[in-house]
Write a protein that holds these residues in place. Structure first.
Motif, PDB file in Angstrom:
ATOM      1  N   CYS A  42      21.050   9.874  -5.862  1.00 18.40           N
ATOM      2  CA  CYS A  42      22.350  10.373  -6.301  1.00 18.40           C
ATOM      3  C   CYS A  42      22.518  11.775  -5.742  1.00 18.40           C
ATOM      4  CB  CYS A  42      22.486  10.370  -7.818  1.00 18.40           C
ATOM      5  SG  CYS A  42      21.234  11.312  -8.717  1.00 18.40           S
ATOM      6  N   ASP A  43      23.765  12.137  -5.469  1.00 12.15           N
ATOM      7  CA  ASP A  43      24.052  13.472  -4.953  1.00 12.15           C
ATOM      8  C   ASP A  43      25.456  13.869  -5.384  1.00 12.15           C
ATOM      9  OD1 ASP A  43      23.505  15.846  -3.732  1.00 12.15           O
ATOM     10  OD2 ASP A  43      23.760  15.133  -1.681  1.00 12.15           O
ATOM     11  N   ILE A  44      25.730  15.165  -5.403  1.00 12.35           N
ATOM     12  CA  ILE A  44      27.008  15.715  -5.818  1.00 12.35           C
ATOM     13  C   ILE A  44      27.482  16.671  -4.748  1.00 12.35           C
ATOM     14  CG2 ILE A  44      28.212  17.021  -7.596  1.00 12.35           C
ATOM     15  CD1 ILE A  44      25.729  16.221  -9.401  1.00 12.35           C
ATOM     16  N   SER A  45      28.726  16.512  -4.318  1.00 10.07           N
ATOM     17  CA  SER A  45      29.260  17.365  -3.259  1.00 10.07           C
ATOM     18  C   SER A  45      29.829  18.656  -3.829  1.00 10.07           C
ATOM     19  CB  SER A  45      30.350  16.613  -2.481  1.00 10.07           C
ATOM     20  OG  SER A  45      31.557  16.600  -3.221  1.00 10.07           O
ATOM     21  N   SER A  46      30.079  19.604  -2.936  1.00 10.79           N
ATOM     22  CA  SER A  46      30.715  20.860  -3.335  1.00 10.79           C
ATOM     23  C   SER A  46      32.169  20.647  -3.749  1.00 10.79           C
ATOM     24  CB  SER A  46      30.642  21.870  -2.186  1.00 10.79           C
ATOM     25  OG  SER A  46      31.241  21.334  -1.014  1.00 10.79           O
ATOM     26  N   LYS A  47      32.692  19.436  -3.497  1.00 15.57           N
ATOM     27  CA  LYS A  47      34.050  19.079  -3.901  1.00 15.57           C
ATOM     28  C   LYS A  47      34.054  18.269  -5.206  1.00 15.57           C
ATOM     29  CE  LYS A  47      36.190  19.027   0.683  1.00 15.57           C
ATOM     30  NZ  LYS A  47      36.998  18.203   1.630  1.00 15.57           N
ATOM     31  N   ALA A  48      32.936  18.281  -5.900  1.00 18.42           N
ATOM     32  CA  ALA A  48      32.812  17.595  -7.191  1.00 18.42           C
ATOM     33  C   ALA A  48      32.944  16.087  -7.064  1.00 18.42           C
ATOM     34  CB  ALA A  48      33.827  18.138  -8.200  1.00 18.42           C
ATOM     35  N   LEU A  49      32.427  15.531  -5.977  1.00 17.52           N
ATOM     36  CA  LEU A  49      32.364  14.081  -5.798  1.00 17.52           C
ATOM     37  C   LEU A  49      30.921  13.638  -5.998  1.00 17.52           C
ATOM     38  CD1 LEU A  49      33.765  11.402  -4.920  1.00 17.52           C
ATOM     39  CD2 LEU A  49      33.115  12.003  -2.564  1.00 17.52           C
ATOM     40  N   PRO A 109      27.016  20.512   3.264  1.00 18.28           N
ATOM     41  CA  PRO A 109      27.257  21.648   2.357  1.00 18.28           C
ATOM     42  C   PRO A 109      28.720  21.888   2.030  1.00 18.28           C
ATOM     43  CG  PRO A 109      25.590  22.217   3.982  1.00 18.28           C
ATOM     44  CD  PRO A 109      26.136  20.890   4.391  1.00 18.28           C
ATOM     45  N   ASP A 110      29.632  21.592   2.976  1.00 15.78           N
ATOM     46  CA  ASP A 110      31.054  21.778   2.702  1.00 15.78           C
ATOM     47  C   ASP A 110      31.682  20.582   2.008  1.00 15.78           C
ATOM     48  OD1 ASP A 110      31.204  19.893   4.723  1.00 15.78           O
ATOM     49  OD2 ASP A 110      32.128  21.229   6.188  1.00 15.78           O
ATOM     50  N   GLY A 111      30.895  19.522   1.784  1.00 10.79           N
ATOM     51  CA  GLY A 111      31.382  18.360   1.074  1.00 10.79           C
ATOM     52  C   GLY A 111      32.277  17.443   1.875  1.00 10.79           C
ATOM     53  N   GLU A 112      32.386  17.662   3.187  1.00 13.36           N
ATOM     54  CA  GLU A 112      33.298  16.874   4.016  1.00 13.36           C
ATOM     55  C   GLU A 112      32.748  15.494   4.356  1.00 13.36           C
ATOM     56  OE1 GLU A 112      36.376  17.599   4.955  1.00 13.36           O
ATOM     57  OE2 GLU A 112      36.365  19.538   3.945  1.00 13.36           O
ATOM     58  N   PHE A 113      31.411  15.367   4.441  1.00 14.35           N
ATOM     59  CA  PHE A 113      30.802  14.101   4.847  1.00 14.35           C
ATOM     60  C   PHE A 113      29.636  13.753   3.933  1.00 14.35           C
ATOM     61  CE2 PHE A 113      32.716  15.798   8.726  1.00 14.35           C
ATOM     62  CZ  PHE A 113      33.412  14.690   9.196  1.00 14.35           C
ATOM     63  N   LEU A 114      29.351  12.456   3.873  1.00 14.10           N
ATOM     64  CA  LEU A 114      28.185  11.945   3.168  1.00 14.10           C
ATOM     65  C   LEU A 114      27.368  11.102   4.126  1.00 14.10           C
ATOM     66  CD1 LEU A 114      26.571  11.198   0.504  1.00 14.10           C
ATOM     67  CD2 LEU A 114      28.048   9.163   0.415  1.00 14.10           C
ATOM     68  N   ALA A 115      26.064  11.319   4.156  1.00 10.08           N
ATOM     69  CA  ALA A 115      25.135  10.454   4.890  1.00 10.08           C
ATOM     70  C   ALA A 115      24.495   9.510   3.877  1.00 10.08           C
ATOM     71  CB  ALA A 115      24.075  11.277   5.602  1.00 10.08           C
ATOM     72  N   ALA A 116      24.770   8.206   4.029  1.00  9.52           N
ATOM     73  CA  ALA A 116      24.205   7.185   3.153  1.00  9.52           C
ATOM     74  C   ALA A 116      23.154   6.409   3.933  1.00  9.52           C
ATOM     75  CB  ALA A 116      25.299   6.245   2.648  1.00  9.52           C
ATOM     76  N   CYS A 117      21.910   6.502   3.496  1.00 14.46           N
ATOM     77  CA  CYS A 117      20.794   5.882   4.216  1.00 14.46           C
ATOM     78  C   CYS A 117      20.485   4.514   3.613  1.00 14.46           C
ATOM     79  CB  CYS A 117      19.558   6.777   4.129  1.00 14.46           C
ATOM     80  SG  CYS A 117      19.842   8.448   4.763  1.00 14.46           S
ATOM     81  N   SER A 119      18.479   0.390   4.574  1.00 12.63           N
ATOM     82  CA  SER A 119      17.261  -0.193   5.124  1.00 12.63           C
ATOM     83  C   SER A 119      17.391  -0.528   6.598  1.00 12.63           C
ATOM     84  CB  SER A 119      16.908  -1.461   4.336  1.00 12.63           C
ATOM     85  OG  SER A 119      18.013  -2.352   4.318  1.00 12.63           O
ATOM     86  N   CYS A 120      18.515  -0.210   7.219  1.00  8.96           N
ATOM     87  CA  CYS A 120      18.671  -0.536   8.630  1.00  8.96           C
ATOM     88  C   CYS A 120      19.558   0.453   9.374  1.00  8.96           C
ATOM     89  CB  CYS A 120      19.275  -1.925   8.796  1.00  8.96           C
ATOM     90  SG  CYS A 120      20.951  -2.046   8.147  1.00  8.96           S
ATOM     91  N   ALA A 121      20.106   1.451   8.681  1.00  3.37           N
ATOM     92  CA  ALA A 121      21.083   2.326   9.319  1.00  3.37           C
ATOM     93  C   ALA A 121      21.359   3.535   8.447  1.00  3.37           C
ATOM     94  CB  ALA A 121      22.398   1.575   9.578  1.00  3.37           C
ATOM     95  N   VAL A 122      22.073   4.497   9.026  1.00  2.00           N
ATOM     96  CA  VAL A 122      22.660   5.601   8.280  1.00  2.00           C
ATOM     97  C   VAL A 122      24.172   5.520   8.479  1.00  2.00           C
ATOM     98  CG1 VAL A 122      22.843   8.103   8.008  1.00  2.00           C
ATOM     99  CG2 VAL A 122      20.624   7.071   8.568  1.00  2.00           C
ATOM    100  N   TRP A 123      24.904   5.404   7.391  1.00  2.00           N
ATOM    101  CA  TRP A 123      26.361   5.385   7.441  1.00  2.00           C
ATOM    102  C   TRP A 123      26.887   6.782   7.120  1.00  2.00           C
ATOM    103  CZ3 TRP A 123      29.853   2.168   9.297  1.00  2.00           C
ATOM    104  CH2 TRP A 123      29.542   0.808   9.437  1.00  2.00           C
ATOM    105  N   ILE A 124      27.846   7.243   7.907  1.00  2.28           N
ATOM    106  CA  ILE A 124      28.496   8.528   7.653  1.00  2.28           C
ATOM    107  C   ILE A 124      29.881   8.248   7.060  1.00  2.28           C
ATOM    108  CG2 ILE A 124      29.258  10.713   8.632  1.00  2.28           C
ATOM    109  CD1 ILE A 124      26.216  10.242   8.777  1.00  2.28           C
ATOM    110  N   PHE A 125      30.146   8.842   5.894  1.00  3.68           N
ATOM    111  CA  PHE A 125      31.426   8.680   5.221  1.00  3.68           C
ATOM    112  C   PHE A 125      32.200  10.004   5.251  1.00  3.68           C
ATOM    113  CE2 PHE A 125      29.063   5.178   3.517  1.00  3.68           C
ATOM    114  CZ  PHE A 125      29.997   4.208   3.174  1.00  3.68           C
ATOM    115  N   GLU A 126      33.499   9.903   5.476  1.00  2.46           N
ATOM    116  CA  GLU A 126      34.380  11.049   5.303  1.00  2.46           C
ATOM    117  C   GLU A 126      34.840  11.065   3.849  1.00  2.46           C
ATOM    118  OE1 GLU A 126      38.740  11.667   6.738  1.00  2.46           O
ATOM    119  OE2 GLU A 126      37.407  12.158   8.417  1.00  2.46           O
ATOM    120  N   THR A 127      34.599  12.176   3.143  1.00  2.00           N
ATOM    121  CA  THR A 127      34.774  12.165   1.696  1.00  2.00           C
ATOM    122  C   THR A 127      36.235  12.269   1.256  1.00  2.00           C
ATOM    123  OG1 THR A 127      34.399  14.567   1.618  1.00  2.00           O
ATOM    124  CG2 THR A 127      32.483  13.125   1.298  1.00  2.00           C
TER     125      THR A 127
END
Length: 247
Positions: A42-49, A109-117, A119-127
């Motif tokens: 679990c993680d929390i962004s600087s944008k409260a997401l 750190p700016d909360g703009e993106f999330l890296a979700a790891c 079992s086969c990839a890393v997905w980058i999400f725009e928050t």
């Protein structure tokens, strides 16, 4: 992870619960079960997401088999993500749907993106839109840990083959993935910059110094026969990578 300072804390556990705690009162404020499976990250962004990652549920209906969910800081769910890949036969016909566990989560750190790891990839999400912008393919590997540098310039994560590092006999794969690997990616365009080998077994965690000059990783031996090997911490020179980029 702490929310909004130090008075509220978010935790996840193997019983499938994510709990929001009052640190001052030392009691739970809210509880939720994203999909009744163990919470891996679990993680929390600087944008409260809030992002919560769990194991996939092999017995759940497809509509319920969600391993990544987004929440407000009051633990109100705002989006669910299905993280799947499809297998096919030699003719390209689909044969199965694979649901993947979320193994690590890291916001920039700016909360703009999330890296979700996974079992086969890393997905980058725009928050802002909660949409996927990039997929880093890592076939045959688990991604047990990830982190962004303090400036957000670097994404660091580790890969370990799903066979727990016994991987030098596997030939049909990227040579860089045959051993446990530490990866340095650009935190802006998410392209690879460097990778390191040194650990012989599963890499369990990674972190970056505040000055962004050193990356530290830890490893773990899974089998008792290996307990005398490589349960250690390794340090990697990130300043050398930075010097190469500026040359």
């Amino acid at each position: 992870r702490f929310i909004g300072g130090s008075n509220r804390l978010l935790s996840g556990s193997r019983d499938g619960q994510a709990i929001l705690w009052s640190v001052r009162r030392q009691i739970p404020i809210r509880k939720t079960k994203p999909n009744s499976q163990p919470v891996n990250a679990c993680d929390i962004s600087s944008k409260a997401l809030v992002a919560i990652g769990t194991m996939a549920s092999p017995n759940a209906r497809p509509s319920k088999n969600v391993a990544l969910t987004f929440w407000t800081t009051k633990l109100k769910c705002i989006r669910r993500e299905w993280l799947v890949t499809y297998t096919s036969d030699r003719r390209g016909n689909p044969t199965a749907v694979l649901y993947h566990d979320v193994t690590a989560l890291s916001f920039t750190p700016d909360g703009e993106f999330l890296a979700a790891c996974l079992s086969c990839a890393v997905w980058i999400f725009e928050t802002d839109t909660l949409t996927r912008t990039k997929k880093i393919e890592l076939m045959g590997c688990s991604v047990p840990c990830s982190t962004f540098s303090r400036s957000g310039d670097y994404l660091i994560f580790a890969t370990t083959r799903l066979d727990i590092g016994w991987c030098w006999e596997i030939k049909e794969t990227d040579d860089r993935l045959k051993l446990p690997t530490v990866w340095i990616y650009c935190g802006k365009n998410f392209e690879p910059i460097a990778h390191y080998h040194g650990h012989r077994r599963m890499i369990t965690s990674c972190c970056v110094s505040a000055a962004e000059t050193v990356v530290a990783t830890t490893s773990k031996n899974v089998y008792q026969v290996d307990w005398s090997r490589d349960s250690n911490v390794r340090l990697w020179d990130l300043s050398a990578v930075k010097d190469d980029l500026t040359d």
